[in-house]
Design a protein around this motif. Structure first.
Motif, PDB file in Angstrom:
ATOM      1  N   TYR A  62      37.079  34.512  45.854  1.00  0.00           N
ATOM      2  CA  TYR A  62      36.528  35.850  45.621  1.00  0.00           C
ATOM      3  C   TYR A  62      37.338  36.606  44.560  1.00  0.00           C
ATOM      4  CZ  TYR A  62      34.598  40.495  46.564  1.00  0.00           C
ATOM      5  OH  TYR A  62      33.984  41.719  46.430  1.00  0.00           O
ATOM      6  N   ASN A  63      38.673  36.577  44.697  1.00  0.00           N
ATOM      7  CA  ASN A  63      39.528  37.412  43.852  1.00  0.00           C
ATOM      8  C   ASN A  63      40.022  36.733  42.590  1.00  0.00           C
ATOM      9  OD1 ASN A  63      39.630  39.771  45.612  1.00  0.00           O
ATOM     10  ND2 ASN A  63      40.815  38.487  47.009  1.00  0.00           N
ATOM     11  N   GLY A  64      40.103  35.397  42.615  1.00  0.00           N
ATOM     12  CA  GLY A  64      40.700  34.694  41.505  1.00  0.00           C
ATOM     13  C   GLY A  64      42.212  34.735  41.586  1.00  0.00           C
ATOM     14  N   LEU A  68      43.069  33.291  36.057  1.00  0.00           N
ATOM     15  CA  LEU A  68      41.606  33.329  35.989  1.00  0.00           C
ATOM     16  C   LEU A  68      41.079  34.328  37.020  1.00  0.00           C
ATOM     17  CD1 LEU A  68      39.336  31.837  34.433  1.00  0.00           C
ATOM     18  CD2 LEU A  68      39.121  30.321  36.404  1.00  0.00           C
ATOM     19  N   PRO A  69      40.496  35.430  36.556  1.00  0.00           N
ATOM     20  CA  PRO A  69      39.998  36.438  37.500  1.00  0.00           C
ATOM     21  C   PRO A  69      38.745  35.968  38.227  1.00  0.00           C
ATOM     22  CG  PRO A  69      39.454  37.060  35.243  1.00  0.00           C
ATOM     23  CD  PRO A  69      40.331  35.849  35.156  1.00  0.00           C
ATOM     24  N   GLY A  70      38.582  36.482  39.438  1.00  0.00           N
ATOM     25  CA  GLY A  70      37.410  36.137  40.235  1.00  0.00           C
ATOM     26  C   GLY A  70      36.211  36.980  39.874  1.00  0.00           C
ATOM     27  N   GLY A  75      29.929  30.596  45.704  1.00  0.00           N
ATOM     28  CA  GLY A  75      30.371  30.569  47.085  1.00  0.00           C
ATOM     29  C   GLY A  75      31.459  29.551  47.300  1.00  0.00           C
ATOM     30  N   CYS A  76      32.140  29.711  48.425  1.00  0.00           N
ATOM     31  CA  CYS A  76      33.186  28.778  48.839  1.00  0.00           C
ATOM     32  C   CYS A  76      32.730  28.113  50.127  1.00  0.00           C
ATOM     33  CB  CYS A  76      34.497  29.524  49.059  1.00  0.00           C
ATOM     34  SG  CYS A  76      35.855  28.491  49.654  1.00  0.00           S
ATOM     35  N   ILE A  77      32.693  26.787  50.130  1.00  0.00           N
ATOM     36  CA  ILE A  77      32.260  26.041  51.309  1.00  0.00           C
ATOM     37  C   ILE A  77      33.502  25.442  51.962  1.00  0.00           C
ATOM     38  CG2 ILE A  77      30.774  24.205  52.196  1.00  0.00           C
ATOM     39  CD1 ILE A  77      28.953  24.657  49.787  1.00  0.00           C
TER      40      ILE A  77
END
Length: 314
Positions: A62-64, A68-70, A75-77
């Motif tokens: 979400y945030n990075g 590398l910024p988010g 999505g993250c599985i």
């Protein structure tokens, strides 16, 4: 030209495919659209996170991070099979890649795999993949030894199939990062050829299909009454099917598409047998009750338990 799915359509598609979805607070307005185009979209890209135990992997995606910024993906599985939605729009996941690969994905014209990529982020002629691909960052150390739990792999297949189905794409619209950039190795630990075959099998059925579910519809009225009477005899008994990690019926197969209908039939039968209401605790208790009845357990116990646990958790 494919217009990106709205947040609501994405959530609906994922849930219809049988995914367990967690909407990370703020994800609907979280993206990198101010840094470049988002769309037209042409495919879904699969990654591994290169993270181990103890990492707040969802927060990372979400945030990075400092380099590398988010957001770093749609999505993250996670290893438990939950699809955590982290972005609605452009995300920093694909980077630059090969235009020949993009065209092969658009045309779905390749064989077992797209043409070998000749480009990477920053190389002359590289194409902006962040504008063209949804991305799944999938929790894994990425060393080729960290296992992919069945529930997680199934979720990645389902999530990819959900987007492909929503857009009318075939399985060749799902690729790995290693097939996009000649710099990247991910996902490591399974073959994208086999992954696409699993997506194709899912797309050949109705949304939410589960292997072997055709057998589930054979429950007779006598089966339903037998289960219903068991529920009545367990009045006031609560079986903690959600929090008991040793309940193998919870840990096994994911729920069948028609299991909610079966549960509703049980509840209706219970009411018909004289109970004015039936609580979630009573119906959950049937998971343990039918586990003691081998004839019923072999057919529906694990699926009923999974479905009822999900209902209680929600």
């Amino acid at each position: 030209m494919a217009i990106p799915l709205s947040a609501d359509r994405l959530v609906s598609a994922l849930r219809a495919e049988g995914c367990t979805v967690h909407e990370v607070p703020g994800w609907r307005d979280h993206n990198r659209n101010h840094r470049g185009a988002w769309g037209p979209v042409h495919g879904v890209m699969v990654h591994h996170t290169v993270t181990g135990p103890g990492t707040d992997v969802v927060g990372l995606i979400y945030n990075g991070h400092s380099v590398l910024p988010g957001p770093l993906a749609t999505g993250c599985i996670t290893k438990d099979g939950v699809v955590h939605l982290t972005a609605n729009g452009r995300a920093n996941h694909a980077g630059g890649g090969d235009g020949a690969v993009l065209q092969a994905v658009i045309d779905e014209s390749y064989g077992d795999r797209p043409p070998a990529p000749q480009k990477h982020d920053g190389s002359p002629g590289a194409v902006d993949g962040n504008a063209r691909f949804y991305g799944w960052e999938c929790e894994n150390e990425g060393d080729g030894r960290d296992p992919w739990p069945r529930v997680q792999y199934d979720a990645i297949v389902r999530a990819t199939a959900a987007i492909c189905r929503a857009h009318g794409w075939g399985p060749k619209s799902g690729i790995g990062h290693l097939e996009w950039s000649d710099w990247k190795p991910d996902p490591r630990g399974f073959a994208m050829k086999d992954f696409r075959a699993a997506v194709a099998e899912r797309l050949a059925h109705e949304p939410g299909w589960n292997p072997g579910e055709e057998d589930d519809v054979a429950l007779t009225d006598a089966d339903i009454e037998k289960i219903a009477r068991k529920v009545l005899t367990l009045d006031g008994v609560i079986v903690n099917a959600v929090n008991d990690p040793n309940n193998t019926h919870i840990a096994l197969a994911s729920s069948a598409r028609n299991i909610e209908t079966i549960v509703r039939r049980v509840e209706a039968k219970v009411i018909g047998l004289g109970a004015p209401t039936v609580s979630d605790a009573q119906v959950t208790a049937l998971a343990a009750a039918i586990a003691a009845d081998s004839a019923l357990a072999d057919r529906i116990a694990e699926k009923v338990a999974v479905k009822l646990a999900a209902r209680l958790a929600n």
